[in-house]
Design an enzyme around this catalytic site. Sequence first.
Site, mmCIF file in Angstrom:
data_model
loop_
_atom_site.group_PDB
_atom_site.id
_atom_site.type_symbol
_atom_site.label_atom_id
_atom_site.label_comp_id
_atom_site.label_asym_id
_atom_site.label_seq_id
_atom_site.Cartn_x
_atom_site.Cartn_y
_atom_site.Cartn_z
ATOM 1 N N ASN A 213 4.573 7.715 0.673
ATOM 2 C CA ASN A 213 4.947 6.807 -0.415
ATOM 3 C C ASN A 213 3.653 6.283 -1.016
ATOM 4 O O ASN A 213 2.949 5.501 -0.389
ATOM 5 C CB ASN A 213 5.797 5.662 0.160
ATOM 6 N N TRP A 214 3.376 6.735 -2.231
ATOM 7 C CA TRP A 214 2.100 6.365 -2.850
ATOM 8 C C TRP A 214 2.100 4.951 -3.427
ATOM 9 O O TRP A 214 1.067 4.468 -3.881
ATOM 10 C CB TRP A 214 1.742 7.377 -3.948
ATOM 11 N N LYS A 215 3.278 4.340 -3.514
ATOM 12 C CA LYS A 215 3.384 2.993 -4.112
ATOM 13 C C LYS A 215 2.708 3.011 -5.485
ATOM 14 O O LYS A 215 2.791 4.015 -6.187
ATOM 15 C CB LYS A 215 2.796 1.949 -3.152
ATOM 16 N N HIS B 222 13.067 -0.297 -0.528
ATOM 17 C CA HIS B 222 11.779 -0.513 0.148
ATOM 18 C C HIS B 222 11.539 -2.024 0.248
ATOM 19 O O HIS B 222 11.902 -2.774 -0.652
ATOM 20 C CB HIS B 222 10.648 0.169 -0.624
ATOM 21 N N GLU C 181 9.084 -3.789 -0.282
ATOM 22 C CA GLU C 181 8.371 -4.382 -1.422
ATOM 23 C C GLU C 181 9.327 -4.599 -2.589
ATOM 24 O O GLU C 181 9.184 -5.569 -3.342
ATOM 25 C CB GLU C 181 7.172 -3.485 -1.797
ATOM 26 N N GLU D 10 11.309 0.552 8.474
ATOM 27 C CA GLU D 10 9.953 0.067 8.252
ATOM 28 C C GLU D 10 9.911 -1.438 8.538
ATOM 29 O O GLU D 10 10.290 -2.244 7.676
ATOM 30 C CB GLU D 10 9.523 0.309 6.801
ATOM 31 N N GLY E 136 1.166 -1.882 6.180
ATOM 32 C CA GLY E 136 -0.170 -2.198 5.684
ATOM 33 C C GLY E 136 -0.966 -3.143 6.560
ATOM 34 O O GLY E 136 -1.994 -3.672 6.138
ATOM 35 N N SER F 116 2.119 1.488 9.033
ATOM 36 C CA SER F 116 0.817 1.732 9.680
ATOM 37 C C SER F 116 0.746 3.032 10.484
ATOM 38 O O SER F 116 0.033 3.104 11.487
ATOM 39 C CB SER F 116 0.417 0.533 10.547
ATOM 40 N N GLY G 41 -0.619 4.006 3.263
ATOM 41 C CA GLY G 41 -2.068 4.179 3.123
ATOM 42 C C GLY G 41 -2.599 5.539 3.558
ATOM 43 O O GLY G 41 -3.393 6.155 2.835
HETATM 44 P P1 13P Z 1 1.541 1.792 5.417
HETATM 45 O O1 13P Z 1 1.611 3.153 6.043
HETATM 46 O O2 13P Z 1 0.368 1.629 4.483
HETATM 47 O O3 13P Z 1 1.654 0.708 6.430
HETATM 48 O O4 13P Z 1 2.845 1.659 4.459
HETATM 49 C C1 13P Z 1 4.099 1.976 4.960
HETATM 50 C C2 13P Z 1 5.075 1.968 3.851
HETATM 51 O O5 13P Z 1 5.440 0.938 3.312
HETATM 52 C C3 13P Z 1 5.614 3.265 3.399
HETATM 53 O O6 13P Z 1 6.715 3.104 2.579
#
Ligand code: 13P
Length: 275
Positions: A34-36, A119, A121, A190, A196, A234, A256
């Site tokens: 997931n590149w966000k 998600h 976020e 998640e 993150g 993570s 990430g």
């Molecule tokens: P990280 O791998 O950066 O913790 O992010 C996880 C995430 O939110 C994937 O959707």
Amino acid sequence: MDKIDIEMLVRRHLQELGVGVGSSEKKEYIVAANWKMNMTEKETRKFLTELKSTEIPENIRVMIFPPYPYLYIMKEMLRYERIAYGAQDVAKEEQGAYTGEVSAGMLGDMGCPVTLVGHSERRSYYGDTPEITAKKAKAALEHQITPMLCIGETLEEREGRRYEGVLKSQLDAVYEALGNRMGECLIAYEPVWAIGTGVIPSLEQIHETHRYIYQVLRGYGVSEEDIRILYGGSVNAGNVKDIASVKYVDGFLIGGAGLKADSFKTIIRLASEVS
Ligand code: 13P
């Protein structure tokens, strides 16, 4: 009882305990990035060129969720590849005066096979409630797009031992909207506190939580073969093998560590080695 039977029983017993054991038939994992809100067009093309230069192992299904403007680059560059792409979100409405939204119909029209919904976020910054998330999942399915439903608890909910109730209500809302199509969703667990942060739950916590989600899905009548629960938060090359060996973990949703082709390819290779 001959030797084969004993081996089979031991294997089954260990699997019940959540201990990964070798098998000639490798387990299949979904490895998704997931590149966000990251990457440029140039970086997107470079990433895909690098990813395409390696063979994707048979037991790994790769997915990339780029920002909307890069979906067409995915479509163009991944045409003959075993690599899927998907959207990070989708509108709950069908069409009309909803400035800034992208409908499931539009995604379906361009051949996009999967979309994230819910998600954390989206839930925390953009007000995506369980009900809104459910409508998004429904809209996606109506256009033959697989929803990857993201669920997860906050640290406070984890520490207050309320996480099962939180996960259940996030799942229930979607089940209410989808009914017997619930099994068509992929699930990404998640924990918000692991996203993150570099902190991951213990393997025991991942095992227990994935088992709980599995049981909730079974309770809805979803068949065993249709259940796919990814872990996210993570994940990196240093922990992916350990997490992959946990029972009920069917893949990863990576933030990430999925932004650089090198680390993403390493994760794919390491996950493919776990059986
Ligand atoms: P990280 O791998 O950066 O913790 O992010 C996880 C995430 O939110 C994937 O959707």
